[in-house]
Design an enzyme around this catalytic site. Sequence first.
Site, PDB file in Angstrom:
ATOM      1  N   CYS A  15      11.384 -55.495  71.731  1.00  0.00           N
ATOM      2  CA  CYS A  15      10.345 -54.538  71.339  1.00  0.00           C
ATOM      3  C   CYS A  15      10.784 -53.099  71.584  1.00  0.00           C
ATOM      4  O   CYS A  15      10.132 -52.161  71.127  1.00  0.00           O
ATOM      5  CB  CYS A  15       9.047 -54.819  72.085  1.00  0.00           C
ATOM      6  SG  CYS A  15       8.254 -56.321  71.526  1.00  0.00           S
ATOM      7  N   LYS A  18      11.348 -50.917  68.471  1.00  0.00           N
ATOM      8  CA  LYS A  18      10.272 -50.334  67.660  1.00  0.00           C
ATOM      9  C   LYS A  18      10.601 -48.887  67.331  1.00  0.00           C
ATOM     10  O   LYS A  18      11.206 -48.193  68.144  1.00  0.00           O
ATOM     11  CB  LYS A  18       8.962 -50.336  68.471  1.00  0.00           C
ATOM     12  CG  LYS A  18       8.158 -51.608  68.318  1.00  0.00           C
ATOM     13  CD  LYS A  18       6.799 -51.425  68.952  1.00  0.00           C
ATOM     14  CE  LYS A  18       5.890 -52.601  68.679  1.00  0.00           C
ATOM     15  NZ  LYS A  18       4.538 -52.397  69.142  1.00  0.00           N
ATOM     16  N   THR A  45      -7.897 -48.909  64.287  1.00  0.00           N
ATOM     17  CA  THR A  45      -7.962 -48.833  65.752  1.00  0.00           C
ATOM     18  C   THR A  45      -6.743 -49.437  66.433  1.00  0.00           C
ATOM     19  O   THR A  45      -6.779 -49.792  67.600  1.00  0.00           O
ATOM     20  CB  THR A  45      -9.237 -49.525  66.284  1.00  0.00           C
ATOM     21  OG1 THR A  45      -9.222 -50.881  65.802  1.00  0.00           O
ATOM     22  CG2 THR A  45     -10.492 -48.816  65.852  1.00  0.00           C
ATOM     23  N   ASP A  48      -4.166 -55.616  67.334  1.00  0.00           N
ATOM     24  CA  ASP A  48      -2.921 -56.372  67.301  1.00  0.00           C
ATOM     25  C   ASP A  48      -2.698 -57.152  66.013  1.00  0.00           C
ATOM     26  O   ASP A  48      -1.597 -57.605  65.744  1.00  0.00           O
ATOM     27  CB  ASP A  48      -2.889 -57.343  68.489  1.00  0.00           C
ATOM     28  CG  ASP A  48      -2.970 -56.589  69.803  1.00  0.00           C
ATOM     29  OD1 ASP A  48      -2.036 -55.827  70.073  1.00  0.00           O
ATOM     30  OD2 ASP A  48      -3.969 -56.719  70.508  1.00  0.00           O
ATOM     31  N   ASP A  66       5.713 -59.953  63.504  1.00  0.00           N
ATOM     32  CA  ASP A  66       6.534 -59.286  64.519  1.00  0.00           C
ATOM     33  C   ASP A  66       7.951 -59.841  64.451  1.00  0.00           C
ATOM     34  O   ASP A  66       8.134 -61.048  64.408  1.00  0.00           O
ATOM     35  CB  ASP A  66       5.949 -59.563  65.912  1.00  0.00           C
ATOM     36  CG  ASP A  66       5.981 -58.330  66.790  1.00  0.00           C
ATOM     37  OD1 ASP A  66       7.009 -57.628  66.742  1.00  0.00           O
ATOM     38  OD2 ASP A  66       4.996 -58.071  67.504  1.00  0.00           O
ATOM     39  N   ASP A  89       0.393 -61.778  69.604  1.00  0.00           N
ATOM     40  CA  ASP A  89      -0.611 -60.921  68.945  1.00  0.00           C
ATOM     41  C   ASP A  89      -1.879 -61.713  68.625  1.00  0.00           C
ATOM     42  O   ASP A  89      -2.980 -61.162  68.653  1.00  0.00           O
ATOM     43  CB  ASP A  89      -0.035 -60.315  67.666  1.00  0.00           C
ATOM     44  CG  ASP A  89       0.862 -59.122  67.954  1.00  0.00           C
ATOM     45  OD1 ASP A  89       0.648 -58.446  68.975  1.00  0.00           O
ATOM     46  OD2 ASP A  89       1.775 -58.874  67.157  1.00  0.00           O
ATOM     47  N   ASP A 224      -2.077 -56.927  73.925  1.00  0.00           N
ATOM     48  CA  ASP A 224      -0.908 -57.352  74.686  1.00  0.00           C
ATOM     49  C   ASP A 224       0.021 -56.157  74.878  1.00  0.00           C
ATOM     50  O   ASP A 224      -0.025 -55.197  74.120  1.00  0.00           O
ATOM     51  CB  ASP A 224      -0.195 -58.569  74.064  1.00  0.00           C
ATOM     52  CG  ASP A 224       0.324 -58.307  72.655  1.00  0.00           C
ATOM     53  OD1 ASP A 224      -0.077 -57.296  72.035  1.00  0.00           O
ATOM     54  OD2 ASP A 224       1.128 -59.131  72.178  1.00  0.00           O
TER      55      ASP A 224
END
Lengths: 343, 68
Positions: A15, A18, A45, A48, A66, A89, A224
Amino acid sequence: MSSVRLTSLVKTSGCAAKLPPKELHRIIDSLPVLQSPHLVEGFETADDALVWKLDDNGNVCVQTVDFFPPMVDDPFVFGQVAAANALSDIYAMGGEPSIALNLVCFPACIDIDDMRKILLGGLDKAKEANTVIAGGHTISDPTPKYGLCVTAFMNQSDVWSNKGALPGDAVILTKALGVGIVNTAAKVDEAEPQSVKQAVDSMTRLNKRARDVGRKYNVHAATDVTGFSLSGHGSEVAQASGVTLKINTKDLPVIDGALELARFGFLPEGRYANEDFLIEKVHFADSIPREMKDLCYDPQTSGGLLLFMSPEDAKSYVSEMNLDCCRIIGTVEKQGKYLMEYV
Amino acid sequence: MTEVDARGLSCPIPVVETKKALKAHPEGVCVLVDSKVCVENVSRYATAMGYNPKAVEKNGEWTIEIKK
């Protein structure tokens, strides 16, 4: 083990790969979103996953995607981590994943059997999650990447959103922080085997149980913790809920050795990008050491759930989870000057 | 002072190169990097090892002088 060192093929991993949040938000916020009465949760907003209304009885479809480059060298373990991360997620939305599709990028120059091992790792976690992987897409790419597009079906009233945190709630984190730091050090063999093992165990662990136990309680909000760090994902909840999170740094669960590695400069690029994006929204008490700040901005791969519930529920939840890394880390306050206050 | 050219390398490699260089030259080294992240991380390493790093920027590249 792989025929080549998987992490040697990538610049940024997990991650931590990203895009920096500042640039990403600038682009996403500028895109036109096609509205539909069926779309219950979309971009707005920073939840996830998307939530799509299926009928008038409250049935919804929840969908997320993902994928990322490897942060470990073992292809099977990489597959497990990427799948656990993608499935997370759905757990963060309070759902149970049902079906998934593989997303694979694989270099032509390395043994194709490594791709098989990655996919087997993904299948292993999907099986544990009772999720059926029923297809996917593979392209040739110099940097390997793997992940899933995951779909769940549930009732809208059961969806955990990131906008329901209430002043007085307790904040729970279900996994230890510091995997980004440990992965960075492990890439150059600077992390202790014990730290690497803890990080791998944490990244491969599904958030299924954290979600299943959570279903017994009245969860007000959830997300998460992944690439945007505890500070980034915590701020998203605070922003969406109109509150401020007060985090007690002494209560944060930490992977062994992560703070020491941070002190020696083994910090992923994403740690700095996260701070750059959040610097005006997050406040640290003067007494907090720099390594602790690093931890709060450290991009997590397959991190834990961040749950918000009443202090009574939180106490029972943590006791039922019975894991050293699952802790109450703070409280929700009325909206103040900052989205998050670390004390 | 011994020079380590870590330009074009992404972290954590420059930190490891600095570590190796300081092992061979404990009196101090100069490290060239081309990203702010590397300036920060290499300086952190040097500080944690008891050195006093000083970074000077010129045209998007930094020279980090590391000595006691």
